[in-house]
Design an enzyme around this catalytic site. Sequence first.
Site, mmCIF file in Angstrom:
data_model
loop_
_atom_site.group_PDB
_atom_site.id
_atom_site.type_symbol
_atom_site.label_atom_id
_atom_site.label_comp_id
_atom_site.label_asym_id
_atom_site.label_seq_id
_atom_site.Cartn_x
_atom_site.Cartn_y
_atom_site.Cartn_z
ATOM 1 N N ARG A 168 -13.379 14.835 -34.098
ATOM 2 C CA ARG A 168 -13.138 15.767 -33.305
ATOM 3 C C ARG A 168 -13.391 17.055 -34.134
ATOM 4 O O ARG A 168 -12.587 17.758 -35.025
ATOM 5 C CB ARG A 168 -11.540 15.787 -33.551
ATOM 6 C CG ARG A 168 -10.577 14.517 -32.721
ATOM 7 C CD ARG A 168 -10.643 14.691 -31.345
ATOM 8 N NE ARG A 168 -11.579 14.498 -30.494
ATOM 9 C CZ ARG A 168 -11.626 14.364 -29.300
ATOM 10 N NH1 ARG A 168 -10.598 14.558 -28.598
ATOM 11 N NH2 ARG A 168 -12.628 14.073 -28.329
ATOM 12 N N LYS A 178 0.114 7.232 -23.488
ATOM 13 C CA LYS A 178 0.551 7.320 -25.080
ATOM 14 C C LYS A 178 1.820 7.440 -24.867
ATOM 15 O O LYS A 178 2.174 6.045 -25.077
ATOM 16 C CB LYS A 178 -0.130 8.998 -25.227
ATOM 17 C CG LYS A 178 -1.507 9.267 -25.582
ATOM 18 C CD LYS A 178 -2.274 9.431 -24.364
ATOM 19 C CE LYS A 178 -3.640 9.869 -24.699
ATOM 20 N NZ LYS A 178 -4.449 9.992 -23.383
ATOM 21 N N ASP A 230 1.778 19.859 -20.920
ATOM 22 C CA ASP A 230 0.926 18.541 -20.962
ATOM 23 C C ASP A 230 1.977 17.800 -21.701
ATOM 24 O O ASP A 230 1.996 17.934 -23.047
ATOM 25 C CB ASP A 230 -0.386 18.861 -21.638
ATOM 26 C CG ASP A 230 -0.953 17.400 -21.974
ATOM 27 O OD1 ASP A 230 -0.438 16.621 -21.781
ATOM 28 O OD2 ASP A 230 -2.087 17.551 -22.135
ATOM 29 N N PHE A 250 -19.289 14.127 -26.168
ATOM 30 C CA PHE A 250 -18.876 13.399 -27.420
ATOM 31 C C PHE A 250 -18.719 11.927 -26.888
ATOM 32 O O PHE A 250 -18.975 10.960 -27.862
ATOM 33 C CB PHE A 250 -17.342 14.000 -27.980
ATOM 34 C CG PHE A 250 -16.486 14.121 -26.940
ATOM 35 C CD1 PHE A 250 -15.534 12.954 -26.786
ATOM 36 C CD2 PHE A 250 -16.269 15.166 -26.198
ATOM 37 C CE1 PHE A 250 -14.590 13.166 -25.748
ATOM 38 C CE2 PHE A 250 -15.349 15.373 -25.413
ATOM 39 C CZ PHE A 250 -14.332 14.233 -25.136
ATOM 40 N N PHE A 277 -7.772 21.060 -24.763
ATOM 41 C CA PHE A 277 -7.872 19.823 -24.813
ATOM 42 C C PHE A 277 -9.082 19.543 -23.975
ATOM 43 O O PHE A 277 -9.144 20.264 -23.041
ATOM 44 C CB PHE A 277 -6.815 18.870 -24.606
ATOM 45 C CG PHE A 277 -7.217 17.391 -24.910
ATOM 46 C CD1 PHE A 277 -7.177 17.109 -26.064
ATOM 47 C CD2 PHE A 277 -7.340 16.637 -23.797
ATOM 48 C CE1 PHE A 277 -7.530 15.732 -26.398
ATOM 49 C CE2 PHE A 277 -7.614 15.332 -23.855
ATOM 50 C CZ PHE A 277 -7.779 14.746 -25.328
ATOM 51 N N THR A 278 -9.962 18.596 -24.428
ATOM 52 C CA THR A 278 -11.422 18.359 -23.807
ATOM 53 C C THR A 278 -11.253 18.322 -22.425
ATOM 54 O O THR A 278 -11.790 19.154 -21.767
ATOM 55 C CB THR A 278 -12.102 17.237 -24.504
ATOM 56 O OG1 THR A 278 -11.031 15.906 -24.398
ATOM 57 C CG2 THR A 278 -12.286 17.286 -25.867
ATOM 58 N N TYR A 283 0.825 -1.374 0.017
ATOM 59 C CA TYR A 283 0.021 0.075 0.139
ATOM 60 C C TYR A 283 0.882 1.285 0.000
ATOM 61 O O TYR A 283 0.555 2.210 -0.620
ATOM 62 C CB TYR A 283 -0.964 0.081 1.253
ATOM 63 C CG TYR A 283 -2.070 1.168 1.052
ATOM 64 C CD1 TYR A 283 -3.198 0.771 0.437
ATOM 65 C CD2 TYR A 283 -1.959 2.461 1.697
ATOM 66 C CE1 TYR A 283 -3.950 2.104 0.241
ATOM 67 C CE2 TYR A 283 -2.665 3.471 1.427
ATOM 68 C CZ TYR A 283 -3.814 2.919 0.877
ATOM 69 O OH TYR A 283 -4.709 3.991 0.719
HETATM 70 C C1 P61 Z 1 -6.916 10.630 -26.891
HETATM 71 F F1 P61 Z 1 -11.764 11.670 -27.148
HETATM 72 N N1 P61 Z 1 -5.996 11.755 -24.742
HETATM 73 O O1 P61 Z 1 -6.151 11.428 -27.359
HETATM 74 P P1 P61 Z 1 -6.095 10.582 -20.056
HETATM 75 N N2 P61 Z 1 -3.964 15.613 -22.501
HETATM 76 C C2 P61 Z 1 -3.684 15.124 -24.025
HETATM 77 C C3 P61 Z 1 -4.241 14.025 -23.971
HETATM 78 O O2 P61 Z 1 -4.255 13.488 -25.382
HETATM 79 C C4 P61 Z 1 -5.112 13.148 -23.335
HETATM 80 C C5 P61 Z 1 -5.239 13.908 -21.813
HETATM 81 C C6 P61 Z 1 -4.859 14.928 -21.654
HETATM 82 C C7 P61 Z 1 -7.043 10.856 -25.324
HETATM 83 C C8 P61 Z 1 -8.051 9.966 -24.524
HETATM 84 C C9 P61 Z 1 -9.182 10.730 -24.548
HETATM 85 O O3 P61 Z 1 -11.810 14.168 -25.592
HETATM 86 C C10 P61 Z 1 -11.175 12.769 -25.036
HETATM 87 O O4 P61 Z 1 -5.214 9.661 -19.649
HETATM 88 C C11 P61 Z 1 -2.932 15.845 -24.797
HETATM 89 O O5 P61 Z 1 -7.089 10.123 -21.275
HETATM 90 O O6 P61 Z 1 -6.970 11.043 -18.748
HETATM 91 C C12 P61 Z 1 -6.201 12.104 -23.519
HETATM 92 O O7 P61 Z 1 -5.360 11.902 -20.659
HETATM 93 C C13 P61 Z 1 -5.930 13.239 -20.765
HETATM 94 C C14 P61 Z 1 -10.081 10.905 -25.732
HETATM 95 C C15 P61 Z 1 -9.506 11.962 -23.690
HETATM 96 C C16 P61 Z 1 -11.157 11.990 -25.993
HETATM 97 C C17 P61 Z 1 -10.362 13.023 -24.013
HETATM 98 O O8 P61 Z 1 -7.675 9.536 -27.511
#
Ligand code: P61
Length: 461
Positions: A386, A262, A219, A453, A128-129, A76
Amino acid sequence: MKNQKRRSWAEPFKIKMVEPLKMTTKHQRETALKEAGFNTFLLRSEDVYIDLLTDSGTNAMSENQWAGLMLGDEAYAGSRNYFHLEDAVRKYYGYKYLVPTHQGRGAEHLISKIMIKPGDFIPGNMYFTTTRLHQELAGGTFVDVIIDAAHNPSNTNPFKGNIDLQKLEDLIKKVGAKKIPYVSIAGTVNMAGGQPFSMKNLKQLRELTNKHGIKIVFDATRAIENAYFIKTRETGYQDKNIAEILFEMCSHTDGATMSAKKDLLVNIGGFLALNDWDAFEEARNLVVVYEGLHTYGGLAGRDMEAMARGIEEAVMFDHIRARIGQVEYVGNKLLEEDVPIVEPIGGHAIFLDTKRFFPHMPQIEFPAQTLAAEIYLDSGVRTMERGIVSAGRNKETGDHYYPKLELVRLTFPRRVYTQAHCDVATESIIDVYERRNTIKGLKMIYEPKYLRFFQARFEKL
Ligand code: P61
């Protein structure tokens, strides 16, 4: 053949284990698509043939990462895998303090809560979303300060992820530096088409923010892909290796949020990395409330081990060249057939420009959502909208945002698909392009409040 240019790379790995894919009929896909409300996020993955929805958590781990899972220390508190990860983050990213989180948005949540006060403004190189939503939930307002070229899919500027420093200066003049806790800068800007910023731009940003006492939060989700573009496109960086460029990028910033799903070649994980002790102390305390103890942050020990090992692999030049090379391969094939895509070709994905793909379709009929559904129907290839659906609504007026970019993203998981998969996906898009004039748009019949979305539903017009 003789005159053909030699390909300078192939995948720097061979395949040891395979995962069977289900082939579906058009009739099965029609049924699946209707059940999913024409939203590719709502499809069952079993009904998908080639999954280009995202490169997030969909990567293939190496034998070394899988071996690392067996060395998970699931204590833990004080897991040895945490300390391994801390060492790796210090060595490659250079930040002093590490707080693991379950994924990127966990880190975004913490940093937004710690640094943003109601009424603040957070400038960034395109929204970013999840990042913007956490900024808004903390009472802040996101301000887009990316260069104009980023909003034009045909502009071939090699660094479309750059910040427009004049826009930033104007904002500082207008609202005052005290109301800007930090600038949020992302590597290979996702919503702009995977477009990098240059080191020169980052250095200038550092100078400007230093002058006003404003921090920079990076980021770093796809920072390594950004480093590859700096190496291959920016004067003075050809002879530096990816790790050196990554380290230098981070050194011009104050901290980073990371979705390790990623660049770092894992299926789950993230972190917040900081240089400031006080901010770190608060993050280390808050993480206990929202994620888990500060030495695991919602992850298993084995996940942290896979992440630490992933960092070492992700900065290898042969890896990153093949990863981005695969994306370029698909992009160039589409360009040869005059399919409209965002240029230059980005790091993690090809983005189809649906304003040019469907010139007859108004944005309110959701052209990108329509195209993603149509591609799935054609071949079982899953892509992502997108555009207007992703952009959501203005929190003040309640109206849709109408983003200039209305795109469909074909995102490539790392080390997962072969060139033949790429060919099948490309051929399907070319077929849909050939019958583009016969395709009708959609109407939205269900709209969730946050990040709509993911769960919105549609019907054919
Ligand atoms: C993706 F449709 N991305 O690209 P988490 N920053 C950035 C990202 O690309 C990102 C996060 C933070 C995704 C997953 C995803 O609208 C969406 O690990 C540059 O996913 O929490 C994530 O990181 C967030 C898809 C997220 C989406 C949000 O596919």
